[in-house]
Design a protein around this motif. Structure first.
Motif, short mmCIF file in Angstrom:
data_model
loop_
_atom_site.label_atom_id
_atom_site.label_comp_id
_atom_site.label_asym_id
_atom_site.label_seq_id
_atom_site.Cartn_x
_atom_site.Cartn_y
_atom_site.Cartn_z
N LYS A 5 0.84 -1.21 0.00
CA LYS A 5 0.00 0.00 0.00
C LYS A 5 0.87 1.25 0.00
O LYS A 5 0.60 2.22 -0.72
CB LYS A 5 -0.93 -0.02 1.22
CG LYS A 5 -1.74 1.25 1.43
CD LYS A 5 -2.86 1.40 0.44
CE LYS A 5 -3.88 2.43 0.83
NZ LYS A 5 -3.53 3.81 0.49
N ASP A 9 0.96 4.15 -2.82
CA ASP A 9 0.77 5.58 -2.55
C ASP A 9 1.94 6.40 -3.11
O ASP A 9 1.74 7.49 -3.63
CB ASP A 9 0.63 5.82 -1.05
CG ASP A 9 -0.66 5.25 -0.48
OD1 ASP A 9 -1.58 4.90 -1.26
OD2 ASP A 9 -0.75 5.13 0.76
N HIS A 76 -8.49 1.46 -9.72
CA HIS A 76 -9.07 2.51 -8.87
C HIS A 76 -10.32 3.11 -9.50
O HIS A 76 -11.38 3.18 -8.87
CB HIS A 76 -8.03 3.60 -8.61
CG HIS A 76 -8.54 4.70 -7.73
ND1 HIS A 76 -8.39 4.66 -6.37
CD2 HIS A 76 -9.21 5.83 -8.01
CE1 HIS A 76 -8.95 5.73 -5.84
NE2 HIS A 76 -9.46 6.47 -6.83
N GLN A 96 -12.54 4.21 -0.67
CA GLN A 96 -12.60 2.74 -0.63
C GLN A 96 -11.72 2.12 -1.71
O GLN A 96 -11.03 1.13 -1.47
CB GLN A 96 -14.05 2.26 -0.77
CG GLN A 96 -14.94 2.62 0.40
CD GLN A 96 -14.40 2.10 1.72
OE1 GLN A 96 -14.03 0.94 1.84
NE2 GLN A 96 -14.35 2.97 2.72
N GLU A 98 -9.06 3.30 -3.00
CA GLU A 98 -7.66 3.50 -2.63
C GLU A 98 -7.13 2.37 -1.76
O GLU A 98 -5.94 2.07 -1.77
CB GLU A 98 -7.54 4.81 -1.84
CG GLU A 98 -6.47 5.72 -2.31
CD GLU A 98 -6.53 7.04 -1.55
OE1 GLU A 98 -6.16 7.05 -0.35
OE2 GLU A 98 -6.94 8.03 -2.17
N LYS A 99 -8.02 1.76 -1.00
CA LYS A 99 -7.61 0.70 -0.07
C LYS A 99 -7.23 -0.60 -0.77
O LYS A 99 -6.49 -1.40 -0.21
CB LYS A 99 -8.74 0.42 0.93
CG LYS A 99 -9.01 1.57 1.87
CD LYS A 99 -10.17 1.23 2.78
CE LYS A 99 -10.49 2.40 3.70
NZ LYS A 99 -11.64 2.10 4.57
N ILE A 100 -7.78 -0.83 -1.98
CA ILE A 100 -7.56 -2.13 -2.62
C ILE A 100 -7.11 -2.06 -4.08
O ILE A 100 -6.79 -3.09 -4.66
CB ILE A 100 -8.82 -3.01 -2.53
CG1 ILE A 100 -9.98 -2.37 -3.29
CG2 ILE A 100 -9.18 -3.31 -1.10
CD1 ILE A 100 -11.15 -3.29 -3.52
#
Length: 131
Positions: A5, A9, A76, A96, A98-100
């Motif tokens: 992650k 980012d 995304h 949401q 962004e998390k996966i």
């Protein structure tokens, strides 16, 4: 290629900061809200994976890095569109996704995109990559 992650980012932030001039370490640290030593460690991992290169203090995505960014954005923006079409607010859908998004396979995302009617833009109006 598997990325974390934090690496996700970092790749996204490098692309966002790459306007007319590639970002520097300090730009990236501020943009990610991390200390420079943490940014250095993160960049070293991305460099070992062949996703970035450093030239004259500037951080540049390699072709592999740009491909990874496109895969992240495909996932995304596809997932964000799916959630938005399902009634989730655009802002929450983005958070949401962004998390996966870095975990999703492009082939699966292309199937989801097709089932959504092959939209060309996400709820924010940004283009959904084809690859």
């Amino acid at each position: 290629m598997e990325i974390t992650k934090k690496e996700r980012d970092c790749i996204v932030k490098i692309k966002e900061l790459s306007g007319s001039f590639p970002p520097r370490l300090s730009d990236l640290a501020v943009g990610l809200n991390i200390k420079p030593p943490t940014a250095i460690e993160l960049l070293e991992r991305l460099e070992r994976k062949g996703l970035i290169k450093k030239e004259h203090g500037m951080i540049i995505l390699t072709d592999n890095g740009n491909n990874e960014y496109s895969k992240i954005m495909l996932a995304h923006r596809t997932y964000e569109t799916l959630l938005s079409m399902s009634g989730v607010s655009t802002e929450d859908a983005c958070l949401q996704a962004e998390k996966i998004d870095y975990l999703m396979e492009p082939e699966s995302m292309r199937h989801v995109l097709k089932s959504l009617g092959s939209p060309e833009k996400c709820p924010h109006g940004k283009p959904i990559p084809k690859e």
